[in-house]
Design a protein around this motif. Structure first.
Motif, short mmCIF file in Angstrom:
data_model
loop_
_atom_site.label_atom_id
_atom_site.label_comp_id
_atom_site.label_asym_id
_atom_site.label_seq_id
_atom_site.Cartn_x
_atom_site.Cartn_y
_atom_site.Cartn_z
N PHE A 112 0.82 -1.13 -0.11
CA PHE A 112 -0.11 0.05 0.01
C PHE A 112 0.82 1.18 0.07
O PHE A 112 1.85 1.43 0.91
N LEU A 113 0.70 2.10 -1.03
CA LEU A 113 1.30 3.42 -0.96
C LEU A 113 0.26 4.57 -0.61
O LEU A 113 -0.74 4.47 -1.30
N VAL A 114 0.78 5.39 0.36
CA VAL A 114 -0.36 6.49 0.44
C VAL A 114 0.16 7.58 -0.30
O VAL A 114 1.44 8.11 -0.29
N VAL A 115 -0.68 8.22 -0.91
CA VAL A 115 -0.22 9.41 -1.90
C VAL A 115 -0.85 10.66 -1.28
O VAL A 115 -2.12 10.54 -0.68
N CYS A 116 -0.28 11.65 -1.05
CA CYS A 116 -0.74 12.98 -0.39
C CYS A 116 -0.24 14.13 -0.90
O CYS A 116 0.89 14.15 -1.73
N GLY A 117 -0.74 15.50 -0.61
CA GLY A 117 0.05 16.69 -0.89
C GLY A 117 0.66 17.28 0.18
O GLY A 117 0.43 16.57 1.29
N PRO A 118 1.21 18.30 0.09
CA PRO A 118 2.01 18.86 1.40
C PRO A 118 1.19 19.62 2.13
O PRO A 118 1.85 20.16 3.28
#
Lengths: 297, 387
Positions: B252-258
């Protein structure tokens, strides 16, 4: 007013700004969040918005619509006897059905929004609102969300659910009193999606899309001629001057490509497009929303 | 604080399934496509799936449209961007309704049971229209493709993170739903079932009939009856789907913004993954403003320096103001990422910078791809080349 758009475009900020605007014009306004996001709580640091109507400032309220709480409230309004409601909520079959039926959460959420919008409130302790603003789920889910009442009206062909679902569907598609605002960003894919979303909302759900807000538009700080001079500076200098020149060039490039996206959105959207500025602030609080609210028309 | 930068290639070594999750608007689809493309370039046969009803994946791969079948992306498209495809890249956009129909056809013991479900009005409504069925079906498709074993690697792009949690619960919810156990028991209040269910339940049912109407309850009962005979099959399948999600070959990779909000969601999602004992791989933070940290000390006399170099005081002021705006955003990003790294004990935070160009096509994808697969040092060097 239902505010929708793809994820991360600033729907909450725009919803709060629209709420502030309406409140400033003297209308009693409530901003509703759905799906327990509590984003507005984040904007008003000292207030926790839960499943109750909280007054944020003059004429402005907020509520976070929790589907489970809405269900409890709805059932109580139907049964009118608290003990019976509690019995029902303890029963296995009811909990099973409530959890398993897809779309039920969305349906009771819309039901609560409808209830808030009534001048003759079912919840007798509640205020009468002139304007209800809904911070709706993101694109894709947004269309499904707004279609839920019709889907339920089709499933339940007769009976109380059928007539209530039909009421909610008419409420959402009432062009006189209910409108949708789409929030977009000035980038290629968000512009495409917003145009597609507008199409689906109008042709499939049948709502009135009143406005498209293009959010986060960079200011045009530099001219082309200035950008060329800054390009030279970036190539010859070192240190802070170089970094600053590069930052200016990035800004110029983004501002320019955003203007191209604005033009594309204007060509593709049917509803009028309004722009909102990018706010160079690390964290967007109520003051940011207030400044945006002054830019709304 | 020193952040570790694991090269993505290393992180995904030996994996068969990559699931990209995160809140909306953080570039999840682009990231999924870039990861798939990067792995394909390195010689794997990869398929990227999206359940996003918006056509983002097709858009970012330069395809006209994607169907419920995997389509191969023309390697020439990547070659034009300087990426040599040693493997194969395939893409698929999930059609939840078609997938559900296929699943019913596979699980039904005979044609009559199959048609009874497919023609049931409640089934027709819920399988396509209602929010939630997409998550159920994404899982199913992922499992199906993995079982068929035609691909070395599957990359899944999920819907936004509150829904990503629904996604994790999808197999369990699907089985529970299909089972309709409690409801069927109560619909036949005679015999053994009634004795087990007891009187309280009969009262509950009569109260419910008052609220929702008898017809709806009867329709639902017919719907669940139509599924009888498939329950065991669904249960067994859901178990295997869960096993796949928890397998060490899944990541599982969690993708997010800063920004604060996406970072909080990433922290939340990471915690949920750990609680569910699912294999967490790392976090990818997109659109990070890289600061020129070393220069902060000199920034005080920046307007004067710029005015001198440019010979234009007004322009110098604007350049300096713009720079300080960017610095403020860069500092916020650094703070937020530090918080994220601390929450996750600094495992695997990959930063992708905010690029000057809007990322929406293969050229942008190729650029993101270079950041994702670069080693830590390469990434720092690339970032230094930018503002």
């Amino acid at each position: 007013m239902i505010v929708t758009g793809k994820g991360g475009v600033g729907k909450t900020t725009v919803s709060v700004a629209l709420g502030m605007r309406a409140a400033a014009e003297g209308r009693r306004t409530i901003v509703c969040e759905v799906a327990a996001q509590e984003n507005a709580s984040r904007m008003f640091e000292h207030t926790t918005v839960g499943f109750h109507e909280v007054e944020l400032e003059e004429n402005l309220w907020a509520i976070s619509i929790d589907p489970d709480e809405s269900m409890r409230e709805y059932v109580l309004l139907q049964l009118k006897v608290r003990a019976m409601r509690d019995m029902l909520f303890r029963s296995r079959i009811f909990n099973y059905l409530a959890a398993a039926t897809p779309g039920l959460k969305e349906l009771v959420t819309i039901g609560k929004i409808w209830e808030l919008a009534q001048l003759d409130r079912k919840v007798k302790t509640g205020c009468k609102y002139d304007t209800v603003i809904v911070d709706a789920p993101a694109t894709g889910h947004g269309v499904g969300f707004l279609q839920t009442p019709r889907t339920f009206a089709n499933i339940a062909r007769v009976g109380p659910i059928h007539s209530q679902a039909k009421t909610l569907d008419s409420f959402i598609t009432d062009h006189e009193n209910t409108g949708v605002a789409i929030v977009a960003l000035p980038e290629e894919m968000p512009v495409n999606e917003s145009a597609a979303l507008e199409h689906d909302l109008v042709s499939e759900v049948g709502v009135a899309v009143d406005r498209v807000y293009l959010n986060g538009l960079y200011p045009e700080r530099f001219s082309k001629e200035e950008a060329e001079r800054l390009g030279e500076l970036a190539a010859t200098e070192d240190g802070a001057a170089k970094a600053a020149a590069r930052a200016a060039l990035s800004e110029w490039g983004r501002a320019r490509s955003q203007r191209a996206q604005l033009a594309r959105l204007r060509r593709r959207a049917q509803a009028p497009v309004k722009t909102l500025p990018f706010l160079f602030e690390p964290d967007l609080g109520p003051e940011a929303a207030r400044r945006l609210s002054r830019r709304l028309t | 604080m020193k952040l570790s930068h694991p090269p993505l290639g290393e992180l995904l070594e030996g994996k068969e399934v990559v699931i990209c999750a995160g809140s909306g608007g953080v570039g999840k689809t682009t990231t999924s496509a870039a990861i798939a493309a990067g792995l394909a370039a390195r010689g794997l046969k990869v398929c990227v799936l999206t359940i996003d009803p918006a056509k983002r994946l097709a858009d970012s791969l330069g395809l006209e449209e994607l169907g419920n079948d995997a389509r191969r992306v023309d390697p020439a498209l990547f070659k034009a961007q300087g990426i040599e495809m040693e493997g194969e890249l395939w893409a698929m956009m999930l059609d939840p309704k078609a997938t559900f129909d296929e699943l019913i056809a596979r699980q039904a013991p005979d044609e009559e049971s199959r048609d009874r479900v497919l023609e049931n009005p409640i089934y027709q409504q819920i399988s396509g229209a209602l929010a939630g069925s997409q998550e159920y079906m994404a899982m199913e498709k992922l499992f199906e493709l993995h079982t068929e074993g035609d691909f070395d690697m599957l990359v899944l792009d999920t819907p936004p993170s509150r829904n990503a949690l629904d996604f994790l619960e999808a197999p369990r919810r699907l089985t529970q739903f299909i089972e309709g156990k409690s409801l069927k028991v109560f619909m036949k209040p005679t015999g053994f079932a009634a004795k087990v269910a007891g009187r309280g339940a009969t009262v509950a049912l009569s109260v419910m009939k008052r609220i929702v109407g008898f017809d709806l309850i009867a329709d639902l009962a017919e719907f669940f009856n139509a599924f009888s005979g498939m329950v065991d099959g669904f249960q067994a399948r859901a178990k295997r789907v869960n096993k796949l999600l928890a397998a060490p070959s899944t990541c599982f990779l969690v993708v997010c913004g800063p920004q604060g909000e996406p970072i909080d969601e990433a922290v939340y999602f990471h915690r949920k993954l750990v609680e569910a004992k699912l294999p967490f791989g790392g976090v990818i933070v997109n659109k990070v403003h890289y600061p020129a940290e070393k220069l902060r000390g000199e920034a005080g006399d920046l307007p004067a320096t710029l005015a001198e170099k440019l010979g234009d005081e007004d322009l110098a002021q604007r350049v300096a103001a713009n720079f300080s705006d960017y610095q403020a955003l860069a500092e916020r990003d650094a703070r937020n990422i530090e918080h994220l790294a601390r929450e996750m004990r600094a495992t695997g935070v990959i930063r992708v910078p905010y690029l000057d160009e809007d990322v929406h096509d293969l050229a942008g994808l190729a650029q993101i791809n270079r950041y994702l697969f670069a080693t830590g040092e390469e990434r720092v060097a690339m970032a230094a080349g930018r503002a």
